[in-house]
Design a protein around this motif. Structure first.
Motif, mmCIF file in Angstrom:
data_model
loop_
_atom_site.group_PDB
_atom_site.id
_atom_site.type_symbol
_atom_site.label_atom_id
_atom_site.label_comp_id
_atom_site.label_asym_id
_atom_site.label_seq_id
_atom_site.Cartn_x
_atom_site.Cartn_y
_atom_site.Cartn_z
ATOM 1 N N ILE A 49 -15.600 -3.841 -11.825
ATOM 2 C CA ILE A 49 -14.139 -3.872 -11.996
ATOM 3 C C ILE A 49 -13.466 -2.988 -10.960
ATOM 4 C CG2 ILE A 49 -12.272 -3.173 -13.553
ATOM 5 C CD1 ILE A 49 -14.090 -4.137 -15.874
ATOM 6 N N GLU A 50 -14.019 -1.816 -10.703
ATOM 7 C CA GLU A 50 -13.456 -0.933 -9.673
ATOM 8 C C GLU A 50 -13.474 -1.606 -8.306
ATOM 9 O OE1 GLU A 50 -15.006 3.055 -9.424
ATOM 10 O OE2 GLU A 50 -15.003 3.238 -11.609
ATOM 11 N N ASN A 51 -14.577 -2.282 -7.998
ATOM 12 C CA ASN A 51 -14.679 -2.980 -6.710
ATOM 13 C C ASN A 51 -13.663 -4.111 -6.609
ATOM 14 O OD1 ASN A 51 -16.760 -1.294 -5.951
ATOM 15 N ND2 ASN A 51 -18.371 -2.750 -6.477
ATOM 16 N N LEU A 52 -13.480 -4.853 -7.694
ATOM 17 C CA LEU A 52 -12.483 -5.926 -7.687
ATOM 18 C C LEU A 52 -11.080 -5.371 -7.499
ATOM 19 C CD1 LEU A 52 -13.679 -8.301 -10.551
ATOM 20 C CD2 LEU A 52 -13.678 -8.765 -8.098
ATOM 21 N N MET A 53 -10.784 -4.282 -8.181
ATOM 22 C CA MET A 53 -9.447 -3.693 -8.077
ATOM 23 C C MET A 53 -9.190 -3.152 -6.677
ATOM 24 S SD MET A 53 -9.131 -1.876 -11.813
ATOM 25 C CE MET A 53 -7.668 -0.978 -11.404
ATOM 26 N N SER A 54 -10.185 -2.550 -6.076
ATOM 27 C CA SER A 54 -9.979 -2.002 -4.734
ATOM 28 C C SER A 54 -9.873 -3.118 -3.692
ATOM 29 C CB SER A 54 -11.098 -1.028 -4.373
ATOM 30 O OG SER A 54 -12.324 -1.701 -4.266
ATOM 31 N N ALA A 55 -10.479 -4.255 -3.956
ATOM 32 C CA ALA A 55 -10.417 -5.375 -3.012
ATOM 33 C C ALA A 55 -9.151 -6.201 -3.176
ATOM 34 C CB ALA A 55 -11.638 -6.277 -3.189
ATOM 35 N N SER A 56 -8.472 -6.076 -4.296
ATOM 36 C CA SER A 56 -7.283 -6.884 -4.568
ATOM 37 C C SER A 56 -6.033 -6.156 -4.103
ATOM 38 C CB SER A 56 -7.190 -7.161 -6.069
ATOM 39 O OG SER A 56 -5.969 -7.787 -6.367
ATOM 40 N N VAL A 77 -3.109 -6.599 -5.262
ATOM 41 C CA VAL A 77 -2.240 -6.360 -6.417
ATOM 42 C C VAL A 77 -2.407 -4.925 -6.913
ATOM 43 C CG1 VAL A 77 -1.808 -7.020 -8.830
ATOM 44 C CG2 VAL A 77 -2.301 -8.774 -7.108
ATOM 45 N N PHE A 78 -3.603 -4.390 -6.809
ATOM 46 C CA PHE A 78 -3.859 -3.061 -7.335
ATOM 47 C C PHE A 78 -3.827 -1.971 -6.261
ATOM 48 C CE2 PHE A 78 -5.973 -5.943 -10.332
ATOM 49 C CZ PHE A 78 -5.329 -5.560 -11.487
ATOM 50 N N GLN A 79 -3.500 -2.340 -5.036
ATOM 51 C CA GLN A 79 -3.421 -1.351 -3.972
ATOM 52 C C GLN A 79 -2.151 -0.532 -4.129
ATOM 53 O OE1 GLN A 79 -5.753 -0.755 -1.640
ATOM 54 N NE2 GLN A 79 -7.025 -2.345 -2.590
ATOM 55 N N THR A 80 -2.226 0.742 -3.792
ATOM 56 C CA THR A 80 -1.017 1.566 -3.823
ATOM 57 C C THR A 80 -0.133 1.151 -2.658
ATOM 58 O OG1 THR A 80 -2.103 3.272 -2.514
ATOM 59 C CG2 THR A 80 -2.171 3.509 -4.909
ATOM 60 N N THR A 81 1.139 1.091 -2.942
ATOM 61 C CA THR A 81 2.084 0.675 -1.889
ATOM 62 C C THR A 81 2.894 1.882 -1.437
ATOM 63 O OG1 THR A 81 3.710 0.102 -3.552
ATOM 64 C CG2 THR A 81 2.278 -1.660 -2.797
ATOM 65 N N ASP A 82 3.310 1.807 -0.186
ATOM 66 C CA ASP A 82 4.162 2.862 0.385
ATOM 67 C C ASP A 82 5.598 2.406 0.177
ATOM 68 O OD1 ASP A 82 5.281 4.909 1.710
ATOM 69 O OD2 ASP A 82 4.309 4.483 3.641
ATOM 70 N N THR A 83 6.302 2.995 -0.750
ATOM 71 C CA THR A 83 7.665 2.566 -1.085
ATOM 72 C C THR A 83 8.641 2.928 0.023
ATOM 73 O OG1 THR A 83 7.993 4.636 -2.328
ATOM 74 C CG2 THR A 83 7.318 2.686 -3.587
ATOM 75 N N LYS A 84 8.382 3.905 0.853
ATOM 76 C CA LYS A 84 9.297 4.276 1.938
ATOM 77 C C LYS A 84 9.371 3.151 2.968
ATOM 78 C CE LYS A 84 8.564 9.225 1.547
ATOM 79 N NZ LYS A 84 8.060 10.423 2.166
ATOM 80 N N ASN A 85 8.233 2.534 3.298
ATOM 81 C CA ASN A 85 8.231 1.461 4.286
ATOM 82 C C ASN A 85 8.898 0.203 3.749
ATOM 83 O OD1 ASN A 85 6.969 3.023 6.156
ATOM 84 N ND2 ASN A 85 4.911 2.324 5.617
ATOM 85 N N LYS A 86 8.826 -0.050 2.481
ATOM 86 C CA LYS A 86 9.415 -1.270 1.921
ATOM 87 C C LYS A 86 10.918 -1.174 1.829
ATOM 88 C CE LYS A 86 5.673 -3.321 -0.432
ATOM 89 N NZ LYS A 86 5.374 -4.389 -1.285
ATOM 90 N N ARG A 87 11.480 0.004 1.698
ATOM 91 C CA ARG A 87 12.924 0.163 1.576
ATOM 92 C C ARG A 87 13.622 -0.064 2.914
ATOM 93 N NH1 ARG A 87 13.254 5.486 -2.296
ATOM 94 N NH2 ARG A 87 12.418 4.467 -4.116
#
Length: 99
Positions: free
Chosen positions: A79-86, A88-98
């Motif tokens: 499950i950890e491997n699936l989450m790290s590969a997806s 959807v579960f990656q942390t996003t940088d909100t400063k770059n998206k704004r």
């Protein structure tokens, strides 16, 4: 002289019976003692078999527990491997998206 007879019970365990070749009328108390001893011996034998059965069951449950713990570790890692590969579960940088 006391004779010991054994017989199989329906559960597959042995029963012990202590009998005298000829019991006289005056031996009623001795007969009662022999019957009590026989009953206690049979009870001890049955308890020993029960303890053996319970010990075997505990060993089987311990083995199953170890197997399930191992499987849980494998699934957790999967499950950890699936989450790290997806993404959807990656942390996003909100400063770059704004921007």
């Amino acid at each position: 002289m006391v004779r010991q007879h054994t017989s199989n019970l329906s559960s597959g365990h042995m029963a012990v019976s202590l009998t005298a070749p000829s019991a006289a009328a005056g031996d009623m108390e001795n007969q009662a003692e022999r019957e009590e001893k026989t009953r206690l011996i049979n009870q001890v034998l049955e308890l020993q078999h029960t303890l053996e059965d319970l010990s075997a069951r505990v060993d089987a449950v311990k083995e199953e527990n170890l197997k399930l713990k191992s499987e849980n570790q494998v699934l957790g890692q999967y499950i950890e491997n699936l989450m790290s590969a997806s993404s959807v579960f990656q942390t996003t940088d909100t400063k770059n998206k704004r921007k």
